[in-house]
Write an enzyme that holds these catalytic residues in place. Structure first.
Site, PDB file in Angstrom:
ATOM      1  N   SER A 139      12.140  29.163  27.609  1.00 14.26           N
ATOM      2  CA  SER A 139      12.089  28.711  26.206  1.00 14.26           C
ATOM      3  C   SER A 139      13.483  28.386  25.689  1.00 14.26           C
ATOM      4  O   SER A 139      14.308  29.263  25.475  1.00 14.26           O
ATOM      5  CB  SER A 139      11.430  29.771  25.317  1.00 14.26           C
ATOM      6  OG  SER A 139      12.199  30.936  25.268  1.00 14.26           O
ATOM      7  N   GLU A 372      22.476  25.022  20.481  1.00 11.09           N
ATOM      8  CA  GLU A 372      22.027  25.097  19.075  1.00 11.09           C
ATOM      9  C   GLU A 372      21.150  23.891  18.703  1.00 11.09           C
ATOM     10  O   GLU A 372      21.259  23.333  17.608  1.00 11.09           O
ATOM     11  CB  GLU A 372      23.210  25.284  18.126  1.00 11.09           C
ATOM     12  CG  GLU A 372      23.882  26.624  18.390  1.00 11.09           C
ATOM     13  CD  GLU A 372      24.641  27.181  17.208  1.00 11.09           C
ATOM     14  OE1 GLU A 372      24.246  26.923  16.061  1.00 11.09           O
ATOM     15  OE2 GLU A 372      25.621  27.899  17.449  1.00 11.09           O
ATOM     16  N   THR A 374      19.255  20.598  21.051  1.00 12.38           N
ATOM     17  CA  THR A 374      19.758  19.383  21.717  1.00 12.38           C
ATOM     18  C   THR A 374      19.747  18.215  20.720  1.00 12.38           C
ATOM     19  O   THR A 374      19.121  18.286  19.662  1.00 12.38           O
ATOM     20  CB  THR A 374      18.846  19.002  22.907  1.00 12.38           C
ATOM     21  OG1 THR A 374      17.554  18.671  22.394  1.00 12.38           O
ATOM     22  CG2 THR A 374      18.736  20.125  23.923  1.00 12.38           C
TER      23      THR A 374
HETATM   24  C1  FAD Z   1      26.959  26.877  27.489  1.00 10.34           C
HETATM   25  C2  FAD Z   1      25.706  27.262  26.778  1.00 10.34           C
HETATM   26  C3  FAD Z   1      25.760  28.235  25.795  1.00 10.34           C
HETATM   27  C4  FAD Z   1      24.595  28.631  25.127  1.00 10.34           C
HETATM   28  N1  FAD Z   1      24.649  29.651  24.212  1.00 10.34           N
HETATM   29  C5  FAD Z   1      23.496  30.153  23.712  1.00 10.34           C
HETATM   30  C6  FAD Z   1      23.497  31.334  22.921  1.00 10.34           C
HETATM   31  O1  FAD Z   1      24.554  31.914  22.613  1.00 10.34           O
HETATM   32  N2  FAD Z   1      22.326  31.836  22.490  1.00 10.34           N
HETATM   33  C7  FAD Z   1      21.128  31.251  22.797  1.00 10.34           C
HETATM   34  O2  FAD Z   1      20.091  31.778  22.371  1.00 10.34           O
HETATM   35  N3  FAD Z   1      21.086  30.128  23.545  1.00 10.34           N
HETATM   36  C8  FAD Z   1      22.227  29.569  24.016  1.00 10.34           C
HETATM   37  N4  FAD Z   1      22.207  28.443  24.800  1.00 10.34           N
HETATM   38  C9  FAD Z   1      20.932  27.808  25.097  1.00 10.34           C
HETATM   39  C10 FAD Z   1      20.763  26.445  24.449  1.00 10.34           C
HETATM   40  O3  FAD Z   1      20.564  26.604  23.067  1.00 10.34           O
HETATM   41  C11 FAD Z   1      19.621  25.726  25.160  1.00 10.34           C
HETATM   42  O4  FAD Z   1      20.093  25.391  26.452  1.00 10.34           O
HETATM   43  C12 FAD Z   1      19.165  24.513  24.405  1.00 10.34           C
HETATM   44  O5  FAD Z   1      18.504  24.876  23.225  1.00 10.34           O
HETATM   45  C13 FAD Z   1      18.232  23.628  25.240  1.00 10.34           C
HETATM   46  O6  FAD Z   1      17.213  24.373  25.828  1.00 10.34           O
HETATM   47  P1  FAD Z   1      16.918  24.189  27.392  1.00 10.34           P
HETATM   48  O7  FAD Z   1      18.192  24.350  28.117  1.00 10.34           O
HETATM   49  O8  FAD Z   1      15.796  25.084  27.758  1.00 10.34           O
HETATM   50  O9  FAD Z   1      16.450  22.679  27.535  1.00 10.34           O
HETATM   51  P2  FAD Z   1      14.976  22.113  27.285  1.00 10.34           P
HETATM   52  O10 FAD Z   1      14.439  22.617  26.010  1.00 10.34           O
HETATM   53  O11 FAD Z   1      14.170  22.312  28.521  1.00 10.34           O
HETATM   54  O12 FAD Z   1      15.281  20.563  27.114  1.00 10.34           O
HETATM   55  C14 FAD Z   1      15.467  19.689  28.219  1.00 10.34           C
HETATM   56  C15 FAD Z   1      15.502  18.249  27.685  1.00 10.34           C
HETATM   57  O13 FAD Z   1      14.234  17.952  27.065  1.00 10.34           O
HETATM   58  C16 FAD Z   1      14.452  17.458  25.759  1.00 10.34           C
HETATM   59  N5  FAD Z   1      13.354  17.897  24.874  1.00 10.34           N
HETATM   60  C17 FAD Z   1      12.780  19.129  24.807  1.00 10.34           C
HETATM   61  N6  FAD Z   1      11.840  19.152  23.861  1.00 10.34           N
HETATM   62  C18 FAD Z   1      11.806  17.914  23.304  1.00 10.34           C
HETATM   63  C19 FAD Z   1      11.054  17.289  22.256  1.00 10.34           C
HETATM   64  N7  FAD Z   1      10.156  17.976  21.556  1.00 10.34           N
HETATM   65  N8  FAD Z   1      11.305  15.987  21.970  1.00 10.34           N
HETATM   66  C20 FAD Z   1      12.223  15.287  22.664  1.00 10.34           C
HETATM   67  N9  FAD Z   1      12.976  15.817  23.648  1.00 10.34           N
HETATM   68  C21 FAD Z   1      12.789  17.104  23.961  1.00 10.34           C
HETATM   69  C22 FAD Z   1      15.785  18.081  25.308  1.00 10.34           C
HETATM   70  O14 FAD Z   1      16.372  17.318  24.284  1.00 10.34           O
HETATM   71  C23 FAD Z   1      16.569  18.058  26.618  1.00 10.34           C
HETATM   72  O15 FAD Z   1      17.173  16.788  26.756  1.00 10.34           O
HETATM   73  C24 FAD Z   1      23.368  28.013  25.439  1.00 10.34           C
HETATM   74  C25 FAD Z   1      23.327  26.998  26.430  1.00 10.34           C
HETATM   75  C26 FAD Z   1      24.470  26.641  27.103  1.00 10.34           C
HETATM   76  C27 FAD Z   1      24.373  25.599  28.177  1.00 10.34           C
END
Ligand code: FAD
Length: 388
Positions: A139, A372, A374
């Site tokens: 998630s 925070e 995408t």
């Molecule tokens: C260096 C780093 C630091 C981080 N720090 C924190 C932290 O401190 N605390 C925390 O809780 N999280 C943290 N994160 C997590 C970060 O918030 C998530 O990686 C981010 O929200 C994206 O989630 P995901 O990686 O699961 O990608 P996914 O949600 O799987 O997304 C993959 C792709 O699908 C696209 N996508 C998904 N849903 C949709 C939609 N409805 N419509 C169109 N496109 C969509 C996205 O835009 C993206 O391009 C961090 C991540 C990184 C890499």
């Protein structure tokens, strides 16, 4: 408009006396105390604890914490300025300070009971790093599909599950952890907890090896029968989704600030270098082709800065800022990516090697479009507000 009226509506980029003081002290600190270590921190993927202690001494780890709790008694805009200034030198320090202020302190100030505030705000302002743990392997964008479980045991909860991608996890003592008390209830089961490092059943797991902001730690959290007192519920049981939504809406303004700081840092390097580097018998900055590229970058950076300052000032004024925050994050992160890319190009071959600072900023810029929320998720927010 009278002169008096004009004074009441200062331009967005005009800073008050206290804002100027904070900006200048952070700028100076970043130059003197951070710049000499940037390359080494990136290579070793680590921020030395001594430097973090200096950040506490500087007063930037509890900017909005009221003075009665030992903090700076500042506003959100001050935090945004600090993140911008740090990020112009090192976006890893920028995000450390950002998560501390715009997520952790912010959530505690808004949702914390008096008891939680008394127990954690003085520590966060003086020596404890905070982390914010929402995301999991399954998630990310769909954050409320989280699977970490919290079982109600009366005077305490027991947390089980795993959190992924947690910024500051390596250094943090205080973690805001989101888990569900009832998976069937969907987002209405989500609850926020304040969890201390070292409690039984809590461990910081694998540290990620990243493309950019390498000095900022990003780790997994392991919750295995992690016992958290009921008094450490942040807000209400089942209302953690509100804590998450509201803090992240504000937090993304901080990421906008990180990105404009980064873009400014890259552009400053490019301006300096192009004035020094000679080809065809003159400084490359004398070529109109280069001048236009630099000027275009300045246009984009100014526009991005206005979106960030506007969103932050709207927040401090208690006005709606949801769309503006999403706009500032998506736009600033795009500007950071192309300005740092331009800076790298203008350094030529020297831009591509680690001896010069721009390749790092180019790598660092990429994260702005991911965490925070995408860029696609920012567009979802903006479109939702437009279309009702
Ligand atoms: C260096 C780093 C630091 C981080 N720090 C924190 C932290 O401190 N605390 C925390 O809780 N999280 C943290 N994160 C997590 C970060 O918030 C998530 O990686 C981010 O929200 C994206 O989630 P995901 O990686 O699961 O990608 P996914 O949600 O799987 O997304 C993959 C792709 O699908 C696209 N996508 C998904 N849903 C949709 C939609 N409805 N419509 C169109 N496109 C969509 C996205 O835009 C993206 O391009 C961090 C991540 C990184 C890499």
């Amino acid at each position: 408009m009278t002169e008096q009226q004009a004074e009441l509506i200062p331009p967005l980029t005009v800073l008050t006396e206290d804002e100027t003081l904070l900006r200048d002290s952070v700028r100076q600190f970043a130059q003197d105390r951070i710049r000499p270590h940037v390359q080494e921190m990136d290579e070793h993927a680590k921020i030395p604890r001594a430097l973090i202690d200096e950040l506490f001494d500087l007063g930037v780890m509890g900017i909005e914490v009221p003075e009665t709790y030992g903090g700076g008694g500042g506003r959100f805009f001050h935090a945004v300025l600090a993140v911008e200034e740090f990020s112009a030198v090192d976006p890893s320090i920028g995000v450390l300070v950002d998560v501390q202020n715009t997520l952790c302190v912010n959530a505690l100030l808004r949702w914390g009971s008096d008891d939680l505030k008394r127990r954690y705000l003085p520590a966060l302002a003086s020596h404890s790093v905070g982390a914010y743990a929402l995301s999991e392997a399954g998630s990310g964008s769909d954050a409320f599909a989280l699977a970490a479980r919290a079982r109600d045991q009366g005077d305490h909860f027991v947390l089980d599950g795993r959190k992924l991608w947690i910024t500051n996890a390596n250094e943090a003592d205080v973690f805001l952890v989101f888990a569900t008390v009832n998976p069937e209830a969907g987002y209405r089961g989500i609850t926020a907890f304040v969890v201390e490092r070292g409690v039984e059943g809590f461990a910081v797991g694998k540290k990620e090896d990243k493309l950019g902001i390498r000095a900022s730690s990003t780790c997994e959290l392991l919750l295995d029968g992690c016992k958290v007192p009921r008094a450490n519920v942040l807000g209400e049981v089942g209302k953690g989704y509100k804590v998450a939504i509201e803090t992240l809406n504000e937090g993304r303004i901080g990421i906008g600030a990180q990105m404009i700081g980064l873009a400014r840092g890259a552009l400053d390097h490019a301006v300096k270098y192009t004035k020094e580097r000679k080809q065809f018998g003159k400084a490359i900055a004398e070529f109109q082709g280069v001048q236009f590229q630099l000027a275009r970058a300045a246009v984009d950076l100014e526009a991005a800065r206005l979106t960030v300052y506007n969103a932050a000032r709207l927040r401090d004024a208690g006005k709606p800022f949801l769309t503006e925050a999403a706009i500032c994050k998506i736009f600033s992160s795009e500007v950071a990516e192309h300005v740092s890319s331009l800076a790298l190009n203008l350094f030529g071959g020297y831009g591509f090697v680690r001896d010069y600072p721009v390749e790092k900023l180019y790598r660092d810029a990429k994260i702005g479009q991911i965490y925070e929320g995408t860029s696609n998720l920012q567009l979802v927010t903006i479109a939702k507000q437009m279309l009702g």
